[in-house]
Write a protein that holds these residues in place. Structure first.
Motif, PDB file in Angstrom:
ATOM      1  N   LEU A 105      11.199   0.237   4.275  1.00 22.07           N
ATOM      2  CA  LEU A 105      10.095   0.874   4.044  1.00 22.07           C
ATOM      3  C   LEU A 105       9.155   0.193   2.822  1.00 22.07           C
ATOM      4  CD1 LEU A 105       9.216   3.517   4.583  1.00 22.07           C
ATOM      5  CD2 LEU A 105      10.456   4.833   2.923  1.00 22.07           C
ATOM      6  N   MET A 106       9.755  -0.040   1.548  1.00 15.32           N
ATOM      7  CA  MET A 106       8.912  -0.733   0.787  1.00 15.32           C
ATOM      8  C   MET A 106       8.343  -2.287   1.241  1.00 15.32           C
ATOM      9  SD  MET A 106       7.238   0.472  -1.684  1.00 15.32           S
ATOM     10  CE  MET A 106       7.146   1.710  -2.965  1.00 15.32           C
ATOM     11  N   LEU A 111       5.907  -2.170   3.919  1.00 17.36           N
ATOM     12  CA  LEU A 111       4.430  -2.029   3.164  1.00 17.36           C
ATOM     13  C   LEU A 111       3.996  -3.314   2.535  1.00 17.36           C
ATOM     14  CD1 LEU A 111       4.789   1.675   1.944  1.00 17.36           C
ATOM     15  CD2 LEU A 111       3.170   0.935   3.967  1.00 17.36           C
ATOM     16  N   ASP A 158       5.966  -2.231  -7.897  1.00 18.95           N
ATOM     17  CA  ASP A 158       5.701  -1.546  -6.656  1.00 18.95           C
ATOM     18  C   ASP A 158       4.052  -1.381  -6.662  1.00 18.95           C
ATOM     19  OD1 ASP A 158       8.358   0.232  -6.022  1.00 18.95           O
ATOM     20  OD2 ASP A 158       8.073  -1.896  -5.834  1.00 18.95           O
TER      21      ASP A 158
END
Lengths: 300, 380, 332
Positions: free
Chosen positions: A228-229, A232, A273
């Motif tokens: 996911l991260m 992205l 993040d």
């Protein structure tokens, strides 16, 4: 100063992972103008399949370079097929249906892979078997580099080099560039657009798989939501470099890795993040075509 | 008009609710107890071990006739190691299964999330292993069967100073977990109070896999020891990456390390590190040895601290039920609060006026790929 | 007010009263919670429908605005509201009068953020806008995560330390559904009015709309503002009915869920969004054991819908005509 060098080294190593994933995003966007949200999950499947292959082959008890290569190749093959399948099943039916529908579908595929992954692999994190025994390779004062970091860097650079070769020096690469430049014209010129697009997905997925294995090697914890991260952020890296530009994705990835590491090391990891997204917003506002991209005008 | 639409939506949901409404607690012959646990996810071993300990205890109690003439029935709800899920799990147990008591959680963040539900339902909750003081602060119905972090933080701070002669300490804590934040805070306080120096104070988030940036900064500060009051999943990776960066000073931790996964993930990287926890499996205490043996027979393997705590917690509950003579919330609560000198495998347990247990801690050393008892630290 | 209107209001009030007093008697608290969550999902979905469905702007970071609404309203209640209620003796009427305050607070904060995000972001088109909104949603979430005053990484509990006896939760179904109804009404009036045609004009062909004199950027920003306001209200409702919030509830998974509601219901249909939100929120909670499969189902549904029936369940049609003159096409 040594600290800075070490951090730069950490950042470049970590960034090369982003670069490998970002390449997939950028190539697909180039030929399809589609943001393949599911790409981060291909990276995850790469890591997961590597884990299971390694287990099936009984590797990890004894470190083995051959084993690593085997796992790498196997996982790359699996993800190549996965990428082509996703394109065929989810995106091809929507060719020409505007920009929104494929985007939503891409999100759907991403969600599907994540959650199916949790069901199939279990939600518990898994620990990649140590295919290489960590050892210091080089040390200059306080700046150390381990064989694992070196492996990650070298593999990533080799793969990026291979990709650049394919894109610039082969017929397929030329076809890819043609489709990216002007798909209908390329079709009229006899370029098998469907096959080129499939091939692009395969290439991107292969690189993502490699990224997954390399992460398994250097940060051995893997789980179904791991894509996911990084997915992205790799996308942000691709945008940073200029979406559609292959060298852009490479530079973007490395740059993002370095910035993240420096921010974490010198400021605080709580912003790690957020940094990627701030960069994203800033780039989109002030230079949407990225570092290497060419400004695009919209035809009315 | 809009009423029609609303009525339609309501009708749909009410109908399905009515169909599904046959839920409710068990019949009259068993006492239903709920367990909120992280059975899957990042800290899965905590939930599973605690659950195993509890079930073993309950089996033994039921074999002897149960409590108040009925058998105990444990219903476990998985929160997947996710904080808000703990709250939902507690809700489900309280409202859907109508449990008379809640056991859990191990992780402080999750106990903090679940606690208010127990308070609201006026059902007693006993955490087997949450050490952050806030878990029981200001609560009437929440208890714990373990020590709290002001004690644990001081234990490791003093250990570092006295045993390892460490004056320069670095901290790397998990910013997302109350447990880690709290423990780091108490460690920091004690170090400063005793004249030591915190030379580096870095943080990470649970779920992170890359720590080299923080570790490089810590390395540059040249500490004598590094306190990592986090959970075992990250600890394993941190240890590996620390070694790769050439960090040779020992890492110290708290009971969040107490899991076989620390050894599995960390491998040779965690050799020679120390951590504080609730009990030592290799203790010479006959009661502990008996417990370890029976656990091994039932489940295979050695019980970790959470298993032992789960075991004790379930038995404390049973004991309280017997003393209360009833399953009613307020009466059970009072009985739990009155627990005195209960003989557990994790020590003698007395619940104090803050609903916490005054207990000794042990420091374990990781040696030869195993946890080995190193020192006992008394609660005084 | 004419008699029919009076009758309508009367019915509405009666339904609300029933929700508030009768339903909790018949259902246990777990199911009441589900109904509450449905109501909140409806508010959020309908707000997103305004931007995505009616104005055609693809926003996929909506959960960020919900988060802002949730946290700001919770902070309001914890730091200000508890004191207010305490001073008012915590009487029933005081609570009723107090109730809108944190909601409006949440809505306003979210709307302010919506403005900050919209003005720069709406210069982008299509996928770029989508990504920018995703990024904005994440930035908001991570920013909140770093604010200690609202619990930071450990979550925020609606419990005022200075007034421990005051229960700040408002878990009245009537409240939730009353707000939901008002939201639907407000957005319906906005969209199905003469001026509201502008939204759909921007959706259909932005360049043509601009050339016709419609201030497209302003229209888009307006849609964004209203949508984020109501998303904030939804967030505030969520915070006050759950009693404990954590940024994990407002991740992009939540944003995608909202997108799913809107797309599956039909981009451009309020009734569609409502139905989708209600069904998809209720189903997994009631069908036990479906828990893990819920998201897989969402995903498959999304993909299948886009391929097989891209207009979703209702397309752009409505089940009720919200406005005769400029209403949605019924059967043409």
């Amino acid at each position: 100063m040594e600290n800075l060098l070490q951090q730069l080294l950490n950042g470049v190593t970590w960034g090369s992972i982003y670069a490998l994933i970002a390449l997939g995003y950028t190539m697909v966007y180039g030929v399809l103008r589609l943001i393949n949200f599911a790409h981060g999950e291909v990276y995850m499947i790469g890591a997961m399949s590597g884990f299971y292959v390694a287990r099936a082959l009984g590797l990890g008890v004894e470190p083995s370079l051959l084993g690593l290569i085997g796992v790498l190749v196997a996982s790359m093959a699996i993800c190549g097929v996965l990428g082509a399948t996703i394109e065929r099943v989810a995106y091809r039916p929507l060719r020409g249906a505007g920009r929104l529908a494929p985007l939503i579908t891409a999100i759907g595929v991403s969600l599907f892979l994540q959650n199916a992954g949790q069901l199939v692999f279990g939600a518990d994190p898994k620990f990649f078997p140590p295919l290489l025994r960590a050892s210091e390779v080089f040390r200059a004062g306080h700046v150390a580099i381990t064989n694992i970091q070196l492996t990650v860097l070298v593999t990533a650079l080799l793969l990026m080099g291979a990709l650049e070769f394919i894109v610039q020096r082969t017929r397929f690469g030329r076809a890819m560039r043609a489709v990216a430049y002007d798909a209908p014209a390329a079709a009229l010129m006899g370029v098998p657009v469907d096959r080129v697009i499939s091939g692009t997905f395969v290439l991107g997925s292969v690189l993502a798989a490699a990224a997954g294995i390399l992460v398994g090697l250097s940060n051995p914890k893997i789980d179904p939501l791991m894509g996911l991260m990084p997915g992205l952020k790799a996308f942000v890296a691709a945008v940073l470099g200029g979406i559609g530009s292959v060298p852009g994705a490479m530079v973007g990835g490395l740059l993002l890795g370095v910035i993240e590491t420096l921010v974490t090391g010198y400021l605080s990891s709580t912003y790690r993040d957020a940094i990627a997204f701030v960069i994203l917003v800033v780039i989109l506002l002030y230079r949407p075509t990225g570092l290497f991209g060419a400004p695009q005008t919209e035809k009315v | 008009m809009r009423g029609v639409l609303r009525a339609a939506v309501l009708g749909l949901s009410l109908a399905s609710a009515a169909i599904g409404c046959s839920g409710g607690s068990g019949g009259g012959d068993s006492i239903v107890v709920g367990h909120v646990a992280s059975m899957t996810g990042d800290t899965a071993t905590f939930g599973r071990s605690a659950d195993q300990g509890m079930r073993m205890a309950i089996e033994e109690i039921n074999a002897k006739g149960g409590v108040l003439g009925k058998k105990l029935d444990l219903v476990t709800e998985d929160d997947r190691s996710v904080t808000e899920e703990a709250r939902t799990a507690a809700q489900k147990l309280l409202q859907r299964d109508r449990v008379i008591a809640l056991l859990g959680e191990v992780a402080s963040s999750r106990s903090l999330a679940a606690g208010p539900e127990a308070e609201r339902a006026k059902v007693p909750m006993i955490s087997p292993g949450s050490t952050n003081p806030k878990v029981t602060e200001g609560k009437e119905y929440v208890f714990r069967a373990c020590f709290i972090d002001p004690f644990q933080g001081a234990v490791m701070a003093r250990f570092a100073a006295q045993e390892l002669h460490a004056k320069r300490l670095a901290i790397l804590f998990d910013f997302k977990q109350d447990y880690s934040v709290g423990l780091a805070e108490f460690f920091r306080e004690t170090v400063k109070k005793d004249g030591g120096e915190i030379v580096a104070d870095e943080r990470y988030t649970s779920g992170d896999i890359e720590f080299r940036a923080q570790l490089t900064t810590i390395r540059a500060a040249n500490p004598d020891a590094i306190f990592v009051p986090g959970y075992y999943t990250e600890l394993g990776l941190i240890a590996k990456q620390a070694r790769e960066l050439g960090i040779t000073v020992p890492l110290l931790g708290g009971d969040g390390w107490d899991s076989e996964k620390t050894l599995e993930i960390g491998g040779s990287a965690v050799e020679g590190y120390y951590f504080s926890t609730h009990y030592a499996a290799d203790s010479t205490d006959p009661r502990v040895q008996e417990f370890v043996k029976r656990f091994g027979e039932k489940y295979g393997g050695t019980p970790d601290a959470m298993a032992a705590l789960g075991y004790d917690t379930a038995r404390i509950l049973a004991d309280a039920l017997t003393r209360a003579g009833s399953t009613e919330g307020p009466k059970l609560r009072d009985a739990i609060a009155a627990t005195q000198n209960f003989e557990g495998v994790t020590g003698k347990i007395t619940i104090d006026e803050h609903h916490n247990a005054r207990k000794d801690a042990v420091v374990l050393k990781i040696e030869g790929g195993k946890f080995r008892f190193y020192r006992n630290v008394s609660a005084e | 007010m004419n008699p029919t209107r009076l009758a309508q209001v009367g019915v509405a009030l009666a339904v609300l009263a029933g929700l508030h007093w009768l339903v909790p008697l018949g259902l246990n608290a777990y199911y009441v919670t589900i109904l509450s969550r449905i109501g909140i999902a409806v508010v959020a979905a309908v707000s997103l429908q305004l931007v995505n469905g009616f104005t055609g702007q693809f926003s996929i970071g909506h959960a960020g605005f919900m988060a802002l609404g949730a946290y700001s309203s919770a902070a309001f209640s914890v730091y200000l509201g508890a004191g207010l209620l305490d001073a008012a003796g915590d009487a029933g009427l005081a609570r009723l009068l107090y109730f809108p305050l944190p909601l409006v607070c949440g809505g306003l904060v979210a709307a302010a953020a919506g403005l900050v995000v919209a003005v720069p972001a709406l210069r982008l088109r299509g996928d770029y806008l989508a990504i920018a909104t995703l990024g904005a949603g994440e930035i908001i979430r991570i920013a909140i995560l770093n604010v200690d005053a609202v619990g930071g990484a450990r979550g925020f509990s609606l419990a005022a330390a200075d007034h421990p006896l005051i229960d700040l939760r408002f878990d009245s179904l009537a409240g939730v559904y009353g707000v939901a109804a008002l939201t639907v009404l407000a957005i319906a009036r906005l969209v199905y009015s003469g001026g509201g045609l502008a939204f759909r004009a921007v959706r259909e062909d932005e360049v043509a709309a601009e050339s016709l004199g419609i201030p497209t950027t302003r229209v888009k920003v307006e849609a964004f503002l209203v949508a984020s306001f109501f998303a904030g209200v939804a967030g505030a409702l969520f915070a006050h009915s759950e009693g404990y919030i954590h940024t994990n509830s407002f991740s992009f998974v939540r944003s995608f869920e909202l997108v799913a509601f809107v797309v599956l219901g039909g981009l451009g249909s309020l009734s569609g969004a409502i139905l989708a939100a209600a069904t998809l929120t209720a189903a997994p909670e009631l069908l036990r054991g479906l828990g893990e499969w819920r998201m897989v189902l969402y995903a498959v549904l999304l993909i299948a819908t886009m391929i097989l029936r891209p207009q979703g369940l209702l397309g752009q049609r409505e089940l009720l005509h919200f406005g005769r003159k400029h209403g949605a096409p019924r059967s043409e």
